[in-house]
Design an enzyme around this catalytic site. Sequence first.
Site, mmCIF file in Angstrom:
data_model
loop_
_atom_site.group_PDB
_atom_site.id
_atom_site.type_symbol
_atom_site.label_atom_id
_atom_site.label_comp_id
_atom_site.label_asym_id
_atom_site.label_seq_id
_atom_site.Cartn_x
_atom_site.Cartn_y
_atom_site.Cartn_z
ATOM 1 N N TYR A 26 -16.947 14.084 -13.674
ATOM 2 C CA TYR A 26 -16.776 15.268 -14.509
ATOM 3 C C TYR A 26 -15.440 15.294 -15.256
ATOM 4 C CZ TYR A 26 -20.637 16.987 -11.640
ATOM 5 O OH TYR A 26 -21.825 17.126 -11.007
ATOM 6 N N ARG A 38 0.792 -1.222 0.000
ATOM 7 C CA ARG A 38 0.000 0.000 0.000
ATOM 8 C C ARG A 38 0.829 1.278 0.000
ATOM 9 N NH1 ARG A 38 -4.383 1.206 4.584
ATOM 10 N NH2 ARG A 38 -5.223 -0.790 3.874
ATOM 11 N N HIS A 76 -8.033 -3.553 -7.720
ATOM 12 C CA HIS A 76 -7.798 -2.884 -6.431
ATOM 13 C C HIS A 76 -9.120 -2.746 -5.670
ATOM 14 C CE1 HIS A 76 -4.994 -0.546 -3.985
ATOM 15 N NE2 HIS A 76 -5.934 0.364 -3.799
#
Length: 816
Positions: free
Chosen positions: A121, A31, A77
């Site tokens: 967006y 991680r 993931h």
Amino acid sequence: MSEAEQFLDLPLEEVIGDRFGRYSKYIIQDRALPDARDGLKPVQRRILYAMHEERNTHDKGFRKSAKTVGVVIGNYHPHGDSSVYEAMVRLSQDWKIRNVLVEMHGNNGSIDGDPPAAMRYTEARLSSISSELLRDIDKETVDFIPNFDETTMEPIVLPAKFPNLLVNGSTGISSGYATDIPPHNLSEIIDGVIKKIDNPNVTVEELMEVIKGPDFPTGGIIQGIEGIKKAYKTGKGKIVVRGKTSIEPIRGGREQIVIEEIPFEVNKANMVKKMDELRIDRKVEGIAEVRDETDRTGLRIVIELKKDINSEGILNYLYKNTDLQVTYNFNMVAIKDRTPSLLSLPEMLDAYIVHQKEVVTRQTEFDLKKAKDRAHIVEGLIKAISILDELIATIRASKDKQDAKNRIIAEFGFTDAQAEAIVTLQLYRLTNTDIRQLEEEAKELQGKISKFEAILSSEKKLYQTIKQDLRRIKKTFATERRTTIEDKIEELKIDIEVMVASEDVLVSVTKDGYIKRTSLRSYSASNGEDFAIKDQDYLISLMEINTTDTILLFTNKGKYISIPVHELPDIRWKDLGQHLSHLATLDKEEYVVQCIPVREFKDDTYLLFFTKNGMVKRSEMKLYNANRHSKSLIALNLKKDDEVVNVFQTRGQSDVFIASNKGYGLWYHESEINVVGQRAGGVKSIQLKDGEYVVNGQVLDVTEDPSLVVVTQRGSCKRMKLKDFEKSSRAKRGLTMLRELKSKPHRIRGFYVLEENESIGFLTTDGEFHQLNPLELKVSDRYSNGSFVIDSDTHGEVTEVWKESTYIKPFDESNE
């Protein structure tokens, strides 16, 4: 199985230890820390690989970010979409990443810390340099493992055709490990890799001839080559990063500071806000306005100054007190061989070179196998064309494709692969021209096979291939260095007048520790009367002083507090001051014995300390120039129950006079007291007998023939002249100052050297305050006990004596 047998009885420490151990292993390896080979954390690698697989590359159109995030979460993931999107956005931020790996359309955040637009967006695609990280991943160059639900495969590392770990840097925190690797310049790092390949034993100093140091995307100036060198040698080091500034003249004879680059990872909006707060809170004087003029043409912050202001001083203040200058700490930790390691620069380059060797070897093996397979097919096709009529006859006589393959293998000796190619050949390929093409292809393939075999058989050729590829990348993607590097860290000298409006004020300090600064206006309005003070407390010091000066407060416990005058609370003359406990921690029964004003800590100025148990100490004033204000610091070391009775500032030319409670006085020159360090205890000042202690020590100027005044516990006051005493030397017994009586002998409670208009105050056991002007008394000889000024049977014995504080201007030329 019974219900009881289903549960294990384990100690809590074991269970917690096991679970936390597993969790730590996961976050360290999978991680928070980057891999030393491709410089990527797992989430970043998965984002890039998913975009590559989806053909969302730089040569095609942009695609909705939400789609990419969905693919990453669905295939590789299984974590929150926001964390994946945040990682993806960071890869596109050109103020965080030196060579961005993702290109984004839409709002991807800002250097002011604004959040990016939602992923529905924005649109994204891989940048062109990302293709170099992923190039040849389909040539079995890296190992793949099953994804979390075993529906597809994902790479454990990317081929990484450029040293991304150093180029883009990394930052992360896991359990027990953190990493901070700064970004660098691509062409410098590539030159460094090539240098390391050519000379595996190259030193850090030699590498630094090409790799100058970090190259931040935000530019700025790095100070401290030694810090860089240390980091490159050990993995840890410290440098100073400051913004790029200039001072420009503006109308009206004024100046402005212009900031065009800020330090890496500094939030611009917060920095500008802090600068404006310094102006509003008047922490720094002289700033008229702070404006952020950043627009699409570039970053620009303007600090407009008032007239006749020291702009360099203000700039230094901003460097010291805002994020215009920050410290960057290298902590170059990366995962190497599945283990977090603190890596030096040569180790990082080695990890990358070893990875490239493996990648290029596997890529060459893949290309070689492919070329050999094709050469084998081409060889078959050339042979087939030479016996074309027999072949056609054989195929026409066959029942089906498999039968045709079997027959031509049996009759003409083709291999299975060649036979497959022949039976699937299209008719138009049987024209005469094709034989030449095939022969050319065979020749070309043979050249490739020789080349690949040469690379695999020679490490030198392998390294040449790697270097050639790196040089091509450098040529394509190299950019100019943005960060300037300076050798030394500049020491920031801040002129106090930059920070503080210069103003004369009145500072008052009482024995119980009440302190304040008062404007001269407030003092004048009260005509110096009605001073606010508690019962049984009295003034130790009352002085007119400038806000740019400092005061040193000394306590009976051998501590001192250094306070810049401008930091004192501004309180009216008629109001009680602020207690010292707001500024520093005081012990029980600790009180102020002296307040000394300082304009500058000069070399030829000393502090003299007198203690109750007969010690004296002289130290240079400059040792007491404290950086830590409003904290009590040690002024001298006291033994056991000793206390400081007085402190003086001298120029090294004075005389001292010490008086004991049993009436002995000793006079000698200051030069007899050696100069010692700040924490030393000092030397013996006077010889004392049992039950005897020093009441006070005074510093005097012999040229003025001063009066010596003592007050005894029985209420007697006596004035003497210095000439009645003989000058002696340090640590002697001294001469008597009182006549010894058999019953109720006089004991000195107070001793002072007084000049004209100076008076004394004292307190009795009955709590009465008395004031006295001893210079009105006639001069007595050494053997008398003076005149009674109160009747101790009526008013109580004298317990405390002090010199009444008069209004002084300590830095008047007349006082200098």
